[in-house]
Design a protein around this motif. Structure first.
Motif, PDB file in Angstrom:
ATOM      1  N   SER A   1       0.808  -1.226   0.000  1.00 60.02           N
ATOM      2  CA  SER A   1       0.000   0.000   0.000  1.00 60.02           C
ATOM      3  C   SER A   1       0.838   1.271   0.000  1.00 60.02           C
ATOM      4  O   SER A   1       0.309   2.354  -0.157  1.00 60.02           O
ATOM      5  CB  SER A   1      -0.943   0.016   1.215  1.00 60.02           C
ATOM      6  N   THR A   2       2.155   1.148   0.194  1.00 61.63           N
ATOM      7  CA  THR A   2       3.054   2.296   0.114  1.00 61.63           C
ATOM      8  C   THR A   2       4.283   1.917  -0.702  1.00 61.63           C
ATOM      9  O   THR A   2       4.621   0.728  -0.828  1.00 61.63           O
ATOM     10  CB  THR A   2       3.508   2.771   1.508  1.00 61.63           C
ATOM     11  N   PHE A   3       4.947   2.932  -1.250  1.00 59.26           N
ATOM     12  CA  PHE A   3       6.142   2.673  -2.046  1.00 59.26           C
ATOM     13  C   PHE A   3       7.174   3.769  -1.814  1.00 59.26           C
ATOM     14  O   PHE A   3       6.857   4.880  -1.398  1.00 59.26           O
ATOM     15  CB  PHE A   3       5.792   2.582  -3.540  1.00 59.26           C
ATOM     16  N   TRP A   4       8.409   3.424  -2.065  1.00 60.99           N
ATOM     17  CA  TRP A   4       9.527   4.360  -2.065  1.00 60.99           C
ATOM     18  C   TRP A   4      10.092   4.445  -3.474  1.00 60.99           C
ATOM     19  O   TRP A   4      10.068   3.467  -4.223  1.00 60.99           O
ATOM     20  CB  TRP A   4      10.632   3.892  -1.120  1.00 60.99           C
ATOM     21  N   VAL A   5      10.606   5.610  -3.825  1.00 60.83           N
ATOM     22  CA  VAL A   5      11.239   5.814  -5.133  1.00 60.83           C
ATOM     23  C   VAL A   5      12.743   5.843  -4.941  1.00 60.83           C
ATOM     24  O   VAL A   5      13.256   6.592  -4.101  1.00 60.83           O
ATOM     25  CB  VAL A   5      10.757   7.120  -5.781  1.00 60.83           C
ATOM     26  N   GLY A   6      13.464   5.039  -5.714  1.00 63.52           N
ATOM     27  CA  GLY A   6      14.918   5.005  -5.634  1.00 63.52           C
ATOM     28  C   GLY A   6      15.546   5.829  -6.742  1.00 63.52           C
ATOM     29  O   GLY A   6      15.120   5.754  -7.900  1.00 63.52           O
ATOM     30  N   SER A   7      16.564   6.603  -6.385  1.00 59.79           N
ATOM     31  CA  SER A   7      17.249   7.415  -7.392  1.00 59.79           C
ATOM     32  C   SER A   7      17.892   6.552  -8.469  1.00 59.79           C
ATOM     33  O   SER A   7      18.076   7.012  -9.602  1.00 59.79           O
ATOM     34  CB  SER A   7      18.316   8.294  -6.732  1.00 59.79           C
ATOM     35  N   ASN A   8      18.186   5.302  -8.143  1.00 59.88           N
ATOM     36  CA  ASN A   8      18.843   4.417  -9.102  1.00 59.88           C
ATOM     37  C   ASN A   8      17.872   3.636  -9.982  1.00 59.88           C
ATOM     38  O   ASN A   8      18.187   2.545 -10.455  1.00 59.88           O
ATOM     39  CB  ASN A   8      19.792   3.460  -8.370  1.00 59.88           C
ATOM     40  N   GLY A   9      16.658   4.167 -10.184  1.00 63.34           N
ATOM     41  CA  GLY A   9      15.781   3.620 -11.205  1.00 63.34           C
ATOM     42  C   GLY A   9      14.879   2.482 -10.793  1.00 63.34           C
ATOM     43  O   GLY A   9      14.629   1.575 -11.587  1.00 63.34           O
ATOM     44  N   TYR A  10      14.320   2.552  -9.580  1.00 65.48           N
ATOM     45  CA  TYR A  10      13.454   1.470  -9.108  1.00 65.48           C
ATOM     46  C   TYR A  10      12.425   2.031  -8.134  1.00 65.48           C
ATOM     47  O   TYR A  10      12.564   3.139  -7.607  1.00 65.48           O
ATOM     48  CB  TYR A  10      14.281   0.385  -8.402  1.00 65.48           C
ATOM     49  N   ILE A  11      11.375   1.264  -7.888  1.00 59.39           N
ATOM     50  CA  ILE A  11      10.483   1.519  -6.765  1.00 59.39           C
ATOM     51  C   ILE A  11      10.572   0.311  -5.845  1.00 59.39           C
ATOM     52  O   ILE A  11      10.792  -0.819  -6.292  1.00 59.39           O
ATOM     53  CB  ILE A  11       9.023   1.794  -7.190  1.00 59.39           C
ATOM     54  N   ALA A  12      10.425   0.574  -4.551  1.00 58.62           N
ATOM     55  CA  ALA A  12      10.535  -0.487  -3.548  1.00 58.62           C
ATOM     56  C   ALA A  12       9.357  -0.402  -2.605  1.00 58.62           C
ATOM     57  O   ALA A  12       8.752   0.658  -2.426  1.00 58.62           O
ATOM     58  CB  ALA A  12      11.851  -0.355  -2.777  1.00 58.62           C
TER      59      ALA A  12
END
Length: 211
Positions: free
Chosen positions: A72-83
């Motif tokens: 239900s939540t996500f983080w955005v990574g500067s290196n081209g991914y979501i986690a």
């Protein structure tokens, strides 16, 4: 199934859970249709991305079914991914899946990208639609890290999650320049579950093709 085995390969999988992938060269694959996220109503810019960091958590409009669990939540990574947890991925970018932490991510273009330094044109935006069934995260004009000039090249790509069918779509509008990481483990594209035991790799150490 690894994308670098043959240029003619247009699909791969399944992984141990059942995920498969198809590219736009496959007769049953997705049709390329770039979505200009910054121009959409209620689009949000992801600020303060830097080098090897994450930003979040951000709320999904509705839970997304990823492997056998809902997120239900996500983080955005500067290196081209979501986690789906707050763990930063940095070089080396190992094959997927991998028992080495972190896990629980979708790698659109997992590589040594950089938002830092004066004059860096990199942007990242996300958008959730009113029906609460779509999330799009776009990395726009994001360069690779460079040890001398701080940044080089440009990459524009996006990850789209649909709660309608639990699908994940990755689109590539621009790929220019080369990473300074390597020659091994410099780029991965794929998905990995929350233990690292299961995942599906589209490609490893292969640059995505634009459009």
């Amino acid at each position: 199934a690894l994308g670098f085995q043959t240029l003619a390969q247009t699909s791969g999988g399944p992984d141990l859970y059942g995920y498969t992938w198809r590219d736009s060269n496959d007769p049953q694959g997705p049709v390329y249709n770039w979505i200009d996220v910054p121009q959409l109503t209620d689009a949000q810019e992801v600020t303060l991305l830097a080098d090897d960091n994450t930003r979040g958590p951000f709320a999904l409009s509705a839970p997304f079914h990823f492997y056998w669990y809902d997120v239900s939540t996500f983080w955005v990574g500067s290196n081209g991914y979501i986690a789906f947890g707050n763990s930063a991925l940095a070089s080396p970018f190992l094959p997927i899946p991998n028992v080495a932490a972190p896990h629980n991510f979708i790698a659109g273009m997992l590589s040594d990208l950089n938002f830092d330094a004066v004059g860096n044109p990199a942007e990242c935006w996300y958008w959730r639609n009113a029906m609460a069934d779509t999330l799009i995260v776009s990395w726009i004009n994001v360069p690779f890290w460079d040890p001398t000039t701080q940044f080089t090249g440009a990459n524009t790509f996006q990850i789209i999650l649909s709660t309608v069918d639990s699908s994940i779509t990755m689109q590539y509008a621009l790929q220019s320049g080369l990473t300074n990481v390597g020659p091994g483990d410099y780029m991965s594209i794929g998905i990995e579950n929350n233990s690292g035991a299961i995942g599906l790799e589209h490609s490893h150490n292969v640059y995505p093709v634009a459009n």
